[in-house]
Design an enzyme around this catalytic site. Sequence first.
Site, short mmCIF file in Angstrom:
data_model
loop_
_atom_site.label_atom_id
_atom_site.label_comp_id
_atom_site.label_asym_id
_atom_site.label_seq_id
_atom_site.Cartn_x
_atom_site.Cartn_y
_atom_site.Cartn_z
N LYS A 123 -21.03 64.37 -58.13
CA LYS A 123 -19.65 64.48 -58.64
C LYS A 123 -19.63 64.33 -60.17
O LYS A 123 -18.95 65.08 -60.85
CB LYS A 123 -18.76 63.38 -58.03
CG LYS A 123 -18.70 63.39 -56.52
CD LYS A 123 -17.73 62.36 -55.98
CE LYS A 123 -18.02 60.93 -56.38
NZ LYS A 123 -19.27 60.37 -55.81
N ARG B 281 -10.96 55.68 -53.94
CA ARG B 281 -12.08 55.34 -53.07
C ARG B 281 -11.61 54.59 -51.82
O ARG B 281 -12.42 54.27 -50.97
CB ARG B 281 -13.04 54.42 -53.83
CG ARG B 281 -14.40 55.07 -54.14
CD ARG B 281 -15.11 54.11 -55.05
NE ARG B 281 -16.52 54.24 -55.12
CZ ARG B 281 -17.18 54.72 -56.17
NH1 ARG B 281 -16.53 55.21 -57.20
NH2 ARG B 281 -18.50 54.72 -56.18
N ARG C 281 -32.47 58.67 -60.08
CA ARG C 281 -31.57 58.79 -61.24
C ARG C 281 -31.96 57.84 -62.35
O ARG C 281 -32.29 56.68 -62.12
CB ARG C 281 -30.14 58.49 -60.79
CG ARG C 281 -29.16 58.43 -61.97
CD ARG C 281 -27.74 58.65 -61.55
NE ARG C 281 -27.22 57.59 -60.71
CZ ARG C 281 -26.00 57.61 -60.16
NH1 ARG C 281 -25.21 58.65 -60.37
NH2 ARG C 281 -25.59 56.63 -59.40
N ARG D 122 -29.99 52.38 -63.09
CA ARG D 122 -28.82 51.52 -62.84
C ARG D 122 -29.19 50.49 -61.79
O ARG D 122 -29.77 50.84 -60.76
CB ARG D 122 -27.66 52.38 -62.31
CG ARG D 122 -26.74 52.90 -63.39
CD ARG D 122 -25.77 53.91 -62.87
NE ARG D 122 -24.99 53.47 -61.72
CZ ARG D 122 -24.00 54.17 -61.18
NH1 ARG D 122 -23.66 55.34 -61.70
NH2 ARG D 122 -23.35 53.73 -60.13
N ARG E 245 -23.85 50.50 -50.72
CA ARG E 245 -22.87 51.45 -51.29
C ARG E 245 -22.56 52.56 -50.29
O ARG E 245 -21.42 53.00 -50.17
CB ARG E 245 -23.40 52.05 -52.60
CG ARG E 245 -23.31 51.07 -53.75
CD ARG E 245 -24.15 51.53 -54.91
NE ARG E 245 -23.61 52.66 -55.62
CZ ARG E 245 -24.34 53.47 -56.39
NH1 ARG E 245 -25.62 53.25 -56.55
NH2 ARG E 245 -23.78 54.46 -57.02
P1 AMP Z 1 -19.85 54.92 -59.46
O1 AMP Z 1 -20.43 55.07 -60.83
O2 AMP Z 1 -18.68 55.82 -59.21
O3 AMP Z 1 -20.90 55.01 -58.38
O4 AMP Z 1 -19.25 53.44 -59.39
C1 AMP Z 1 -20.08 52.31 -59.58
C2 AMP Z 1 -19.41 51.08 -59.01
O5 AMP Z 1 -18.16 50.84 -59.67
C3 AMP Z 1 -19.05 51.17 -57.52
O6 AMP Z 1 -20.13 50.86 -56.67
C4 AMP Z 1 -17.93 50.12 -57.44
O7 AMP Z 1 -18.45 48.82 -57.47
C5 AMP Z 1 -17.18 50.36 -58.75
N1 AMP Z 1 -16.11 51.39 -58.61
C6 AMP Z 1 -16.07 52.61 -59.18
N2 AMP Z 1 -14.96 53.27 -58.82
C7 AMP Z 1 -14.27 52.44 -58.00
C8 AMP Z 1 -13.05 52.54 -57.28
N3 AMP Z 1 -12.30 53.65 -57.33
N4 AMP Z 1 -12.66 51.48 -56.53
C9 AMP Z 1 -13.38 50.36 -56.48
N5 AMP Z 1 -14.56 50.19 -57.11
C10 AMP Z 1 -15.01 51.22 -57.87
#
Ligand code: AMP
Length: 218
Positions: A13, A88, A127, A160, A171
């Site tokens: 994404k 989410r 990654r 990361r 996750r």
């Molecule tokens: P991502 O980079 O989108 O994989 O997000 C990394 C982390 O940020 C996730 O595993 C969550 O802990 C937090 N996070 C990102 N977006 C959201 C969201 N919309 N709601 C809740 N937590 C989020």
Amino acid sequence: MRIVLLGPPGAGKGTQAAVLSREYKIPHISTGDILREAVKSGAGIGLAAAAFMGKGELVPDKIVTAMVIERMGKTDAEKGFILDGFPRTLNQARELDEAMNKIPSKVDVVIYFETSSKTVINRLSGRRVCKTCGFNYHVKNIPPKEDGVCDKCDGVLFQRPDDKEGTVINRLEVYEAETKPLVDYYAKQGILRKVSGDMGVDDLFSVIFKIFAEEKLA
Ligand code: AMP
């Protein structure tokens, strides 16, 4: 053009959002990026969010929703935006609908990246991210010219912490339980378009480009 990109972590994404943002000149709003910035800067939100992120849990809806609504209100988002990683949860999706109704506006299309677990695990485990500019690499699929060094800014590449195996599994479980129900939510609204997250970057961009044309967005 108000777009939501929906799909598991590692579906691609973020990569597509960056390309679409350049192509259509609308901001890429990634809640993950905003939260990581907040953690880095030591801001209040960051302190609250860090513990959840480290475990692969979701940050509470209230914090994330307020953050996104504030970001969507900036002038560069007037003509549209690409939401990556938000909503989410069903609660976040409902809050987003409410906020859009108030403008008044609406989400035009939700692109759902249906992705096999094999692809997801492979992408996340390989990654690497530039510490300085945030550009994403993959040890096999998108390797940097020099091992561990960003092609664009010479920054150091790192993995990361939440891309490490134990956290990835959590996750993915959180995605299945909390986020997958949004597929149905948006299908019922008639705005869901399914694509394959297993495709390569360029092929997938062509598919999305076609969808935007069909939806008369581009
Ligand atoms: P991502 O980079 O989108 O994989 O997000 C990394 C982390 O940020 C996730 O595993 C969550 O802990 C937090 N996070 C990102 N977006 C959201 C969201 N919309 N709601 C809740 N937590 C989020």
